[in-house]
Design a protein around this motif. Structure first.
Motif, PDB file in Angstrom:
ATOM      1  N   TRP A  49     -43.082  31.169  -8.326  1.00  0.00           N
ATOM      2  CA  TRP A  49     -44.114  30.769  -7.260  1.00  0.00           C
ATOM      3  C   TRP A  49     -44.300  31.814  -6.447  1.00  0.00           C
ATOM      4  O   TRP A  49     -45.294  31.754  -5.871  1.00  0.00           O
ATOM      5  N   THR A  50     -43.454  32.811  -6.247  1.00  0.00           N
ATOM      6  CA  THR A  50     -43.827  33.956  -5.313  1.00  0.00           C
ATOM      7  C   THR A  50     -44.303  35.178  -6.163  1.00  0.00           C
ATOM      8  O   THR A  50     -44.735  36.261  -5.265  1.00  0.00           O
ATOM      9  N   LEU A  51     -44.097  35.341  -7.250  1.00  0.00           N
ATOM     10  CA  LEU A  51     -44.663  36.521  -7.880  1.00  0.00           C
ATOM     11  C   LEU A  51     -45.911  37.190  -7.858  1.00  0.00           C
ATOM     12  O   LEU A  51     -46.083  38.213  -7.366  1.00  0.00           O
ATOM     13  N   PRO A  52     -47.084  36.222  -7.767  1.00  0.00           N
ATOM     14  CA  PRO A  52     -48.479  36.670  -7.598  1.00  0.00           C
ATOM     15  C   PRO A  52     -48.405  37.247  -5.843  1.00  0.00           C
ATOM     16  O   PRO A  52     -49.318  38.272  -5.781  1.00  0.00           O
ATOM     17  N   ARG A  53     -47.762  36.711  -5.091  1.00  0.00           N
ATOM     18  CA  ARG A  53     -47.816  37.291  -3.808  1.00  0.00           C
ATOM     19  C   ARG A  53     -47.089  38.816  -3.626  1.00  0.00           C
ATOM     20  O   ARG A  53     -47.550  39.572  -2.787  1.00  0.00           O
ATOM     21  N   GLY A  56     -48.994  43.857  -6.745  1.00  0.00           N
ATOM     22  CA  GLY A  56     -50.052  44.228  -6.407  1.00  0.00           C
ATOM     23  C   GLY A  56     -51.369  43.870  -6.989  1.00  0.00           C
ATOM     24  O   GLY A  56     -51.301  43.239  -7.846  1.00  0.00           O
ATOM     25  N   ALA A  57     -52.558  44.363  -6.439  1.00  0.00           N
ATOM     26  CA  ALA A  57     -53.691  44.065  -7.276  1.00  0.00           C
ATOM     27  C   ALA A  57     -53.738  44.006  -8.764  1.00  0.00           C
ATOM     28  O   ALA A  57     -54.399  43.232  -9.585  1.00  0.00           O
ATOM     29  N   ARG A  58     -53.384  45.321  -9.123  1.00  0.00           N
ATOM     30  CA  ARG A  58     -53.568  45.523 -10.419  1.00  0.00           C
ATOM     31  C   ARG A  58     -52.429  44.694 -11.283  1.00  0.00           C
ATOM     32  O   ARG A  58     -52.985  44.149 -12.472  1.00  0.00           O
ATOM     33  N   GLU A  59     -51.236  44.473 -10.745  1.00  0.00           N
ATOM     34  CA  GLU A  59     -50.443  43.470 -11.676  1.00  0.00           C
ATOM     35  C   GLU A  59     -50.913  42.184 -11.466  1.00  0.00           C
ATOM     36  O   GLU A  59     -50.736  41.329 -12.393  1.00  0.00           O
ATOM     37  N   ARG A  60     -51.633  41.793 -10.328  1.00  0.00           N
ATOM     38  CA  ARG A  60     -52.074  40.295 -10.275  1.00  0.00           C
ATOM     39  C   ARG A  60     -52.841  40.345 -11.421  1.00  0.00           C
ATOM     40  O   ARG A  60     -53.213  39.144 -12.123  1.00  0.00           O
ATOM     41  N   THR A 182     -45.157  32.291 -14.583  1.00  0.00           N
ATOM     42  CA  THR A 182     -46.378  32.431 -13.961  1.00  0.00           C
ATOM     43  C   THR A 182     -47.520  32.637 -15.036  1.00  0.00           C
ATOM     44  O   THR A 182     -48.581  31.963 -14.971  1.00  0.00           O
ATOM     45  N   MET A 183     -47.309  33.387 -16.107  1.00  0.00           N
ATOM     46  CA  MET A 183     -48.379  33.338 -16.961  1.00  0.00           C
ATOM     47  C   MET A 183     -48.533  32.167 -17.812  1.00  0.00           C
ATOM     48  O   MET A 183     -49.732  31.457 -17.971  1.00  0.00           O
ATOM     49  N   PHE A 184     -47.510  31.167 -17.966  1.00  0.00           N
ATOM     50  CA  PHE A 184     -47.552  30.062 -18.769  1.00  0.00           C
ATOM     51  C   PHE A 184     -48.081  28.975 -17.705  1.00  0.00           C
ATOM     52  O   PHE A 184     -48.605  28.036 -18.295  1.00  0.00           O
ATOM     53  N   GLY A 185     -47.523  28.895 -16.471  1.00  0.00           N
ATOM     54  CA  GLY A 185     -48.137  28.167 -15.621  1.00  0.00           C
ATOM     55  C   GLY A 185     -49.641  28.180 -15.605  1.00  0.00           C
ATOM     56  O   GLY A 185     -50.201  26.904 -15.445  1.00  0.00           O
ATOM     57  N   GLY A 186     -50.130  29.169 -15.261  1.00  0.00           N
ATOM     58  CA  GLY A 186     -51.594  29.429 -15.308  1.00  0.00           C
ATOM     59  C   GLY A 186     -52.195  28.906 -16.430  1.00  0.00           C
ATOM     60  O   GLY A 186     -53.161  28.498 -16.668  1.00  0.00           O
TER      61      GLY A 186
END
Length: 286
Positions: A49-53, A56-60, A182-186
């Motif tokens: 839930w918090t990983l995207p926050r 960094g921009a590159r990892e997002r 995060t990847m599979f949720g998206g």
């Protein structure tokens, strides 16, 4: 070991899918499994839930690329199956994935594949091809659809991309369950229109519900939790080669559970594949 267990679980996909109601579209089965399984991976781990926050921009951007690649696999693989058949699509998708992973990892400077990996991968791809295509080779074979071949190769590329992205983020210190969640949720959100655009009545039947629950809980949620854990200790190049055990499990299940028969050529391919995976799985000497 976690990656081999994940491959064993993925090997039940074909047998489980064959039990779906006759009106269930192949793409719909894959989309339904990814929607439910992806949401399970996302909702059951708080770090997702918090990983995207926290990235960094590159990892997002890497997370976005990984989610698109995860969604791309069922969108390309299942149409490939409908055009070329299960055998050809499986060999091309799974056989090309380790090659794509090795080349992309090399280009992205994630390590140059060594000779042991190259030899074991070549043997594993050969064994996989002989195992899966054995019945068609001994029976005369059939014409291959070029668009189906291209779609299967794109499925292998999708698998290679999200394996590399997941491995890179995990190696950067992020929790494996959070990265996969995060990847599979998206990806679950991305493939939802594919599921809703086709017939969905089959999901309400007992068999349809049972098949989707198995594919979502076992071959998506549990298998990718294990796969993510394995990526913490294994390179993406080696991981994608080890998952070539999947068609071997599927073939043995077909013989044991569905009464299918394999020619001697396929059993020889199974032996070559097993030997290649054993060579790759054994610890190397320093």
């Amino acid at each position: 070991m976690p990656i081999l267990i994940a491959a064993l679980l993925w090997g039940t996909t074909g047998t489980a899918s064959s039990l779906a109601p006759s009106g269930a579209p192949a793409a719909g089965i894959g989309a339904a499994a990814l929607v439910l399984g992806g949401l399970l991976l996302f909702l059951t781990d708080r770090s997702a839930w918090t990983l995207p926050r926290r990235c960094g921009a590159r990892e997002r951007w890497l997370l976005v690329v990984g989610a698109v690649a995860v969604a791309g696999y069922p969108v390309t693989f299942y149409p490939a199956v409908s055009r070329t058949g299960v055998a050809v699509a499986t060999v091309i998708a799974l056989g090309s994935a380790p090659v794509f992973t090795g080349l992309l990892g090399w280009l992205a400077r994630q390590g140059r594949p060594d000779g042991r990996w190259a030899g074991a991968t070549a043997l594993a791809v050969l064994g996989c091809a002989v195992l899966v295509l054995g019945p068609e080779l001994t029976g005369g074979g059939a014409a291959v659809d070029l668009l189906g071949v291209l779609l299967a190769a794109l499925a292998g590329l999708s698998y290679a991309v999200y394996s590399l992205v997941g491995g890179r983020l995990i190696a950067a210190g992020h929790p494996s369950a959070g990265v996969m969640g995060t990847m599979f949720g998206g990806a679950a959100v991305l493939v939802l229109p594919v599921l809703l655009s086709g017939p969905t009545g089959w999901l309400l039947s007992a068999r349809g519900t049972g098949v989707v629950l198995h594919l979502a809980a076992i071959t998506t949620f549990l298998a990718y939790r294990l796969f993510g854990h394995g990526l913490r200790h294994t390179s993406a190049q080696t991981a994608t080669t080890l998952t070539l055990a999947e068609p071997a499990v599927a073939a043995v299940l077909g013989v044991a559970a569905l009464g299918e028969r394999l020619p001697a050529l396929s059993w020889c391919g199974l032996a070559v594949l097993a030997g290649a995976l054993a060579l790759l799985a054994l610890p190397s000497r320093r």
